[in-house]
Design a protein around this motif. Sequence first.
Motif, PDB file in Angstrom:
ATOM      1  N   LYS A 109       0.837  -1.211   0.000  1.00  0.00           N
ATOM      2  CA  LYS A 109       0.000   0.000   0.000  1.00  0.00           C
ATOM      3  C   LYS A 109       0.867   1.254   0.000  1.00  0.00           C
ATOM      4  O   LYS A 109       0.628   2.193  -0.755  1.00  0.00           O
ATOM      5  CB  LYS A 109      -0.912  -0.033   1.231  1.00  0.00           C
ATOM      6  N   GLU A 110       1.920   1.244   0.827  1.00  0.00           N
ATOM      7  CA  GLU A 110       2.790   2.415   0.958  1.00  0.00           C
ATOM      8  C   GLU A 110       3.634   2.655  -0.301  1.00  0.00           C
ATOM      9  O   GLU A 110       3.964   3.790  -0.616  1.00  0.00           O
ATOM     10  CB  GLU A 110       3.736   2.260   2.158  1.00  0.00           C
ATOM     11  N   LYS A 111       3.985   1.583  -1.003  1.00  0.00           N
ATOM     12  CA  LYS A 111       4.882   1.706  -2.159  1.00  0.00           C
ATOM     13  C   LYS A 111       4.170   1.478  -3.495  1.00  0.00           C
ATOM     14  O   LYS A 111       4.829   1.235  -4.503  1.00  0.00           O
ATOM     15  CB  LYS A 111       6.049   0.724  -2.020  1.00  0.00           C
ATOM     16  N   MET A 145      -4.750  -8.554   2.387  1.00  0.00           N
ATOM     17  CA  MET A 145      -6.023  -8.060   1.861  1.00  0.00           C
ATOM     18  C   MET A 145      -5.922  -6.581   1.446  1.00  0.00           C
ATOM     19  O   MET A 145      -6.474  -6.171   0.427  1.00  0.00           O
ATOM     20  CB  MET A 145      -7.146  -8.250   2.898  1.00  0.00           C
ATOM     21  N   GLU A 146      -5.195  -5.787   2.224  1.00  0.00           N
ATOM     22  CA  GLU A 146      -4.983  -4.380   1.867  1.00  0.00           C
ATOM     23  C   GLU A 146      -4.139  -4.267   0.595  1.00  0.00           C
ATOM     24  O   GLU A 146      -4.373  -3.390  -0.244  1.00  0.00           O
ATOM     25  CB  GLU A 146      -4.314  -3.633   3.019  1.00  0.00           C
ATOM     26  N   ALA A 147      -3.164  -5.168   0.451  1.00  0.00           N
ATOM     27  CA  ALA A 147      -2.308  -5.171  -0.735  1.00  0.00           C
ATOM     28  C   ALA A 147      -3.122  -5.503  -1.989  1.00  0.00           C
ATOM     29  O   ALA A 147      -2.906  -4.914  -3.057  1.00  0.00           O
ATOM     30  CB  ALA A 147      -1.164  -6.170  -0.561  1.00  0.00           C
ATOM     31  N   VAL A 148      -4.051  -6.443  -1.868  1.00  0.00           N
ATOM     32  CA  VAL A 148      -4.917  -6.806  -3.000  1.00  0.00           C
ATOM     33  C   VAL A 148      -5.700  -5.581  -3.462  1.00  0.00           C
ATOM     34  O   VAL A 148      -5.758  -5.276  -4.657  1.00  0.00           O
ATOM     35  CB  VAL A 148      -5.885  -7.955  -2.627  1.00  0.00           C
ATOM     36  N   LYS A 149      -6.291  -4.856  -2.510  1.00  0.00           N
ATOM     37  CA  LYS A 149      -7.086  -3.661  -2.855  1.00  0.00           C
ATOM     38  C   LYS A 149      -6.215  -2.586  -3.493  1.00  0.00           C
ATOM     39  O   LYS A 149      -6.600  -1.963  -4.484  1.00  0.00           O
ATOM     40  CB  LYS A 149      -7.761  -3.100  -1.600  1.00  0.00           C
ATOM     41  N   LYS A 157      -1.916  -6.656 -11.783  1.00  0.00           N
ATOM     42  CA  LYS A 157      -2.438  -8.024 -11.658  1.00  0.00           C
ATOM     43  C   LYS A 157      -1.873  -8.672 -10.399  1.00  0.00           C
ATOM     44  O   LYS A 157      -0.714  -8.470 -10.061  1.00  0.00           O
ATOM     45  CB  LYS A 157      -2.037  -8.865 -12.864  1.00  0.00           C
ATOM     46  N   VAL A 158      -2.728  -9.489  -9.757  1.00  0.00           N
ATOM     47  CA  VAL A 158      -2.339 -10.178  -8.521  1.00  0.00           C
ATOM     48  C   VAL A 158      -2.505 -11.679  -8.686  1.00  0.00           C
ATOM     49  O   VAL A 158      -3.431 -12.150  -9.343  1.00  0.00           O
ATOM     50  CB  VAL A 158      -3.203  -9.690  -7.330  1.00  0.00           C
ATOM     51  N   MET A 159      -1.588 -12.407  -8.085  1.00  0.00           N
ATOM     52  CA  MET A 159      -1.696 -13.859  -7.982  1.00  0.00           C
ATOM     53  C   MET A 159      -1.390 -14.225  -6.529  1.00  0.00           C
ATOM     54  O   MET A 159      -0.556 -13.582  -5.906  1.00  0.00           O
ATOM     55  CB  MET A 159      -0.690 -14.532  -8.919  1.00  0.00           C
ATOM     56  N   PHE A 160      -2.080 -15.227  -6.014  1.00  0.00           N
ATOM     57  CA  PHE A 160      -1.780 -15.715  -4.667  1.00  0.00           C
ATOM     58  C   PHE A 160      -0.798 -16.878  -4.761  1.00  0.00           C
ATOM     59  O   PHE A 160      -0.814 -17.651  -5.711  1.00  0.00           O
ATOM     60  CB  PHE A 160      -3.043 -16.188  -3.942  1.00  0.00           C
ATOM     61  N   GLU A 181     -12.804 -14.792  -5.735  1.00  0.00           N
ATOM     62  CA  GLU A 181     -13.417 -13.538  -5.270  1.00  0.00           C
ATOM     63  C   GLU A 181     -12.620 -12.319  -5.737  1.00  0.00           C
ATOM     64  O   GLU A 181     -13.173 -11.266  -6.036  1.00  0.00           O
ATOM     65  CB  GLU A 181     -13.482 -13.571  -3.734  1.00  0.00           C
ATOM     66  N   ASN A 182     -11.300 -12.468  -5.810  1.00  0.00           N
ATOM     67  CA  ASN A 182     -10.428 -11.358  -6.208  1.00  0.00           C
ATOM     68  C   ASN A 182      -9.954 -11.462  -7.662  1.00  0.00           C
ATOM     69  O   ASN A 182      -9.041 -10.748  -8.066  1.00  0.00           O
ATOM     70  CB  ASN A 182      -9.225 -11.288  -5.269  1.00  0.00           C
TER      71      ASN A 182
END
Length: 197
Positions: A109-111, A145-149, A157-160, A181-182
Amino acid sequence: MKSKQILPVAKALLKAKLFKKKTPLVVGWAITDYCNRQCLYCGRWQGKYKELSTDDVLKVVDELAKLSTISLSVTGGKPLCRKDIGKIIDYVHSKGIEIKLNSNGGLVKEKINELKNLDMLTLSLEGPEEVHDVIRGKTSYQEVMEAVKAAEKGGIKVMFSTVFTKLNLSHIDFILDKAKENSCKVIFQPPTQLVLG
């Protein structure tokens, strides 16, 4: 693969076949051992290896570009702990190499502005909050969860990524549901250092 990579990759593959010259097309690089977490299955944070300077990292990237590398996945430790991570990401991107980064969610979130040129952000997700936080540390689930948002807002793009342990084997459905869900993929892997007994 980006269209401008097709010719160099084809040349590299041809060299490998005809002249037996090996080419690192896809590279995973643990760019730091430093990490702000002490996950149960990982001892990477105990590493005392000296990091390469920013200039040395960029020189390695130059060499990878010359060798027709198409994808670089930056891992650690925690790459976001490096003060120069934004510069590194931008440089890799400028060389036409796909750039991915693994994170435990902290500092995303910060970066987020430094991550704008990422092709993929891989976030560690070990199960529901109570399981994830036992494996990775208190409040770490919330950071993911904050990073996903933040990534979604930033168009990244995000992958778990989930490491199998005895603690989370019964929570695979939860992880798959969270990925759905994401709108992201998930990769499952065995632990590489310490197996939870």
